[in-house]
Design an enzyme around this catalytic site. Sequence first.
Site, PDB file in Angstrom:
ATOM      1  N   LYS A 205       0.860  -1.187   0.000  1.00  0.00           N
ATOM      2  CA  LYS A 205       0.000   0.000   0.000  1.00  0.00           C
ATOM      3  C   LYS A 205       0.894   1.233   0.000  1.00  0.00           C
ATOM      4  CE  LYS A 205      -1.505   3.129   2.507  1.00  0.00           C
ATOM      5  NZ  LYS A 205      -1.768   4.256   1.611  1.00  0.00           N
ATOM      6  N   GLU A 283      10.175   0.879  10.293  1.00  0.00           N
ATOM      7  CA  GLU A 283      11.180   1.931  10.077  1.00  0.00           C
ATOM      8  C   GLU A 283      10.469   3.245  10.333  1.00  0.00           C
ATOM      9  OE1 GLU A 283      14.242   1.417   9.596  1.00  0.00           O
ATOM     10  OE2 GLU A 283      14.279  -0.679   8.969  1.00  0.00           O
ATOM     11  N   CYS A 317      14.011  10.638   6.696  1.00  0.00           N
ATOM     12  CA  CYS A 317      13.964  10.267   8.118  1.00  0.00           C
ATOM     13  C   CYS A 317      15.353  10.299   8.745  1.00  0.00           C
ATOM     14  CB  CYS A 317      13.326   8.900   8.274  1.00  0.00           C
ATOM     15  SG  CYS A 317      14.076   7.735   7.173  1.00  0.00           S
ATOM     16  N   GLU A 415      10.826  15.852  14.963  1.00  0.00           N
ATOM     17  CA  GLU A 415      11.270  15.896  13.585  1.00  0.00           C
ATOM     18  C   GLU A 415      10.578  17.040  12.833  1.00  0.00           C
ATOM     19  OE1 GLU A 415      10.121  12.220  11.869  1.00  0.00           O
ATOM     20  OE2 GLU A 415      12.067  11.909  10.963  1.00  0.00           O
TER      21      GLU A 415
HETATM   22  P1  NAP Z   1       2.669   8.427   7.866  1.00  0.00           P
HETATM   23  O1  NAP Z   1       1.483   9.298   8.013  1.00  0.00           O
HETATM   24  O2  NAP Z   1       2.962   7.473   8.934  1.00  0.00           O
HETATM   25  O3  NAP Z   1       2.451   7.688   6.439  1.00  0.00           O
HETATM   26  C1  NAP Z   1       3.292   6.672   5.979  1.00  0.00           C
HETATM   27  C2  NAP Z   1       2.451   5.590   5.308  1.00  0.00           C
HETATM   28  O4  NAP Z   1       1.544   5.049   6.245  1.00  0.00           O
HETATM   29  C3  NAP Z   1       1.610   6.106   4.146  1.00  0.00           C
HETATM   30  O5  NAP Z   1       1.474   5.093   3.180  1.00  0.00           O
HETATM   31  C4  NAP Z   1       0.264   6.342   4.808  1.00  0.00           C
HETATM   32  O6  NAP Z   1      -0.813   6.299   3.885  1.00  0.00           O
HETATM   33  C5  NAP Z   1       0.222   5.162   5.743  1.00  0.00           C
HETATM   34  N1  NAP Z   1      -0.698   5.305   6.860  1.00  0.00           N
HETATM   35  C6  NAP Z   1      -1.023   6.422   7.556  1.00  0.00           C
HETATM   36  N2  NAP Z   1      -1.939   6.112   8.517  1.00  0.00           N
HETATM   37  C7  NAP Z   1      -2.182   4.780   8.410  1.00  0.00           C
HETATM   38  C8  NAP Z   1      -3.035   3.859   9.108  1.00  0.00           C
HETATM   39  N3  NAP Z   1      -3.819   4.243  10.108  1.00  0.00           N
HETATM   40  N4  NAP Z   1      -3.038   2.570   8.710  1.00  0.00           N
HETATM   41  C9  NAP Z   1      -2.258   2.156   7.704  1.00  0.00           C
HETATM   42  N5  NAP Z   1      -1.446   2.975   7.002  1.00  0.00           N
HETATM   43  C10 NAP Z   1      -1.390   4.264   7.365  1.00  0.00           C
HETATM   44  O7  NAP Z   1       3.989   9.225   7.680  1.00  0.00           O
HETATM   45  P2  NAP Z   1       4.253  10.483   6.759  1.00  0.00           P
HETATM   46  O8  NAP Z   1       3.928  11.700   7.550  1.00  0.00           O
HETATM   47  O9  NAP Z   1       3.587  10.323   5.468  1.00  0.00           O
HETATM   48  O10 NAP Z   1       5.825  10.318   6.548  1.00  0.00           O
HETATM   49  C11 NAP Z   1       6.757  10.983   7.306  1.00  0.00           C
HETATM   50  C12 NAP Z   1       7.245  10.156   8.486  1.00  0.00           C
HETATM   51  O11 NAP Z   1       7.773   8.904   8.052  1.00  0.00           O
HETATM   52  C13 NAP Z   1       8.363  10.829   9.207  1.00  0.00           C
HETATM   53  O12 NAP Z   1       8.156  10.784  10.590  1.00  0.00           O
HETATM   54  C14 NAP Z   1       9.621  10.021   8.849  1.00  0.00           C
HETATM   55  O13 NAP Z   1      10.626  10.014   9.778  1.00  0.00           O
HETATM   56  C15 NAP Z   1       9.060   8.679   8.631  1.00  0.00           C
HETATM   57  N6  NAP Z   1       9.913   7.948   7.689  1.00  0.00           N
HETATM   58  C16 NAP Z   1      10.717   6.985   8.196  1.00  0.00           C
HETATM   59  C17 NAP Z   1      11.591   6.283   7.359  1.00  0.00           C
HETATM   60  C18 NAP Z   1      12.488   5.209   7.909  1.00  0.00           C
HETATM   61  O14 NAP Z   1      13.053   4.452   7.137  1.00  0.00           O
HETATM   62  N7  NAP Z   1      12.652   5.070   9.196  1.00  0.00           N
HETATM   63  C19 NAP Z   1      11.601   6.558   6.004  1.00  0.00           C
HETATM   64  C20 NAP Z   1      10.743   7.544   5.512  1.00  0.00           C
HETATM   65  C21 NAP Z   1       9.898   8.233   6.373  1.00  0.00           C
HETATM   66  P3  NAP Z   1      -1.529   7.669   3.405  1.00  0.00           P
HETATM   67  O15 NAP Z   1      -0.508   8.439   2.681  1.00  0.00           O
HETATM   68  O16 NAP Z   1      -2.621   7.186   2.516  1.00  0.00           O
HETATM   69  O17 NAP Z   1      -2.014   8.352   4.644  1.00  0.00           O
END
Ligand code: NAP
Length: 512
Positions: A205, A283, A317, A415
């Site tokens: 997804k 991650e 990240c 962050e």
């Molecule tokens: P996010 O809201 O957690 O979204 C990431 C993914 O999760 C997207 O595909 C999102 O889909 C999905 N998602 C959100 N809520 C969900 C739920 N309740 N059930 C299932 N899936 C769900 O994060 P973001 O704000 O887009 O991304 C930024 C964050 O990701 C930052 O905190 C960053 O540090 C972290 N990150 C970590 C890494 C690593 O390798 N550690 C790499 C990249 C990013 P939708 O887009 O459809 O909401």
Amino acid sequence: MLRRLHSGFWALGVAFGSCSVPRFYSSRLGSELLRSQAYIGGRWLDADGRAQFPVLDPASGQQLTAVSDCGPQEAREAVRAAYNSLASWKAATSKERSNLLRKWYDLMLKNKDELARLITAENGKPLKESLSEILYAASFLEWFSEEARRVYGDVVPTSSPDRRILILKQPIGVASIITPWNFPSAMLTRKAGAALAVGCTVVVKPAEDTPLSALALAELADQAGIPAGVFNVIPSSKSKTPSVGEVLCTDPLVAAISFTGSTATGKILLRQASDTVKKASMELGGLAPFIVFDSANLDRAVAGALASKFRNTGQTCVCANRFLVQEGIHDSFVEKMVKAMQRDLRVGSGFDELTTQGPLINERAVQKVESHISDAVSLGACIVTGGKRHSSGATFFEPTLLSNVTTDMLCAQEETFGPLAPVIKFQTEEEAVTIANASNVGLAGYFYSSNLAQIWRVAEQLEVGIVGINEGLLSTPEAPFGGVKQSGLGREGSKYGVDDYLEIKYVCFGGL
Ligand code: NAP
């Protein structure tokens, strides 16, 4: 359908007007890999009721295209398709799986320019960075095509003469994969490459903001000959995501969940997956400290700081989030850093080849940067450069440096995920390590020093999963990527990357 969609893509014109991107750039966007439907069981399918959601160009806010909006029903279908293909995929020899991953890798390289243009269109990052991401993403398929043939078990000496102990490593089963928008290709291949290599099948997804890259990879998986049902992609809008995520975390046919994204979402998924005790690989977010000690080579530290902080406009990240600079070198570091930012960083459309800083992914992301700046300024920080939205409009933001930052400010505690470099002055090594470790997350940490004893001490003391010593860019397929504390569970890439998709089985051979 596809042809109609393609012409729709051109007709929508990838309207870059508001960010002054010449119209001819739209014709550079490839269309051969543009897909709008879900990929389930080897077929391109509409979502129920032909539901769709728009994919936006973050540089202009204009709609690029629309893709199928999958809900729980499609999620269950995709899981079923992955489960049905599991038996034959895990029965294939590791060499067969390796060859197919290698073909997928070759196709990524062959189509690298088109894949890169898709990333820039939907994510906004500069084309040069998109191309780097594609090469990086492809490198995981190459790496895991090689690792596929090295998933060794063990034969262990026993204390009973009539027994032998064998340890087998076997694929865990169907893996759910949820990926973020900031590296829409690389986060996918880093997970799916490992899972497929060892015989698992997957349902992916992608993030709402960036489904096109995942769908293009599905098309290439299909062209590579990866069997139907082994690799499935179900795009969904933010409104349907929670219900899709729930299926992916609770369906009894799923054995493992692998997620990259925010810590908050990771916790939701972990809770959901606990009921059926699925294996989880997470991650999550970081708060990377970037420490510059008095003994550092200043020019190298500034170059590393710029690379670490401003790649993908600060939306990675492992981005440096807090700059801790020792008092003896502090003023020169700030001066050189500001000069480098003003000289080397250029904000604009990702399709402009001079651009180094594309737009932020959406309005929410801009508001977060703004809130961190206003909080810091209200508590005594100084804006040395930048500090506001960029004149290009939309979600463009000026690369910003704040001095006089203290640890009680939001930008030092969470962050930012944007182009903000907050600088905190410190006096002693002990103080720097204490500040760096005062967090409930620990993904990456960086420091610059030429004192060998200090290098060993600090590398061992930093509470993170990844340490950069005199180096600002660290990611590579050979090394394990992952965090400690609330930055996650498990490691991706490297020889350890397959572990999250394997079960260990002890076989006792008796009566010998
Ligand atoms: P996010 O809201 O957690 O979204 C990431 C993914 O999760 C997207 O595909 C999102 O889909 C999905 N998602 C959100 N809520 C969900 C739920 N309740 N059930 C299932 N899936 C769900 O994060 P973001 O704000 O887009 O991304 C930024 C964050 O990701 C930052 O905190 C960053 O540090 C972290 N990150 C970590 C890494 C690593 O390798 N550690 C790499 C990249 C990013 P939708 O887009 O459809 O909401």
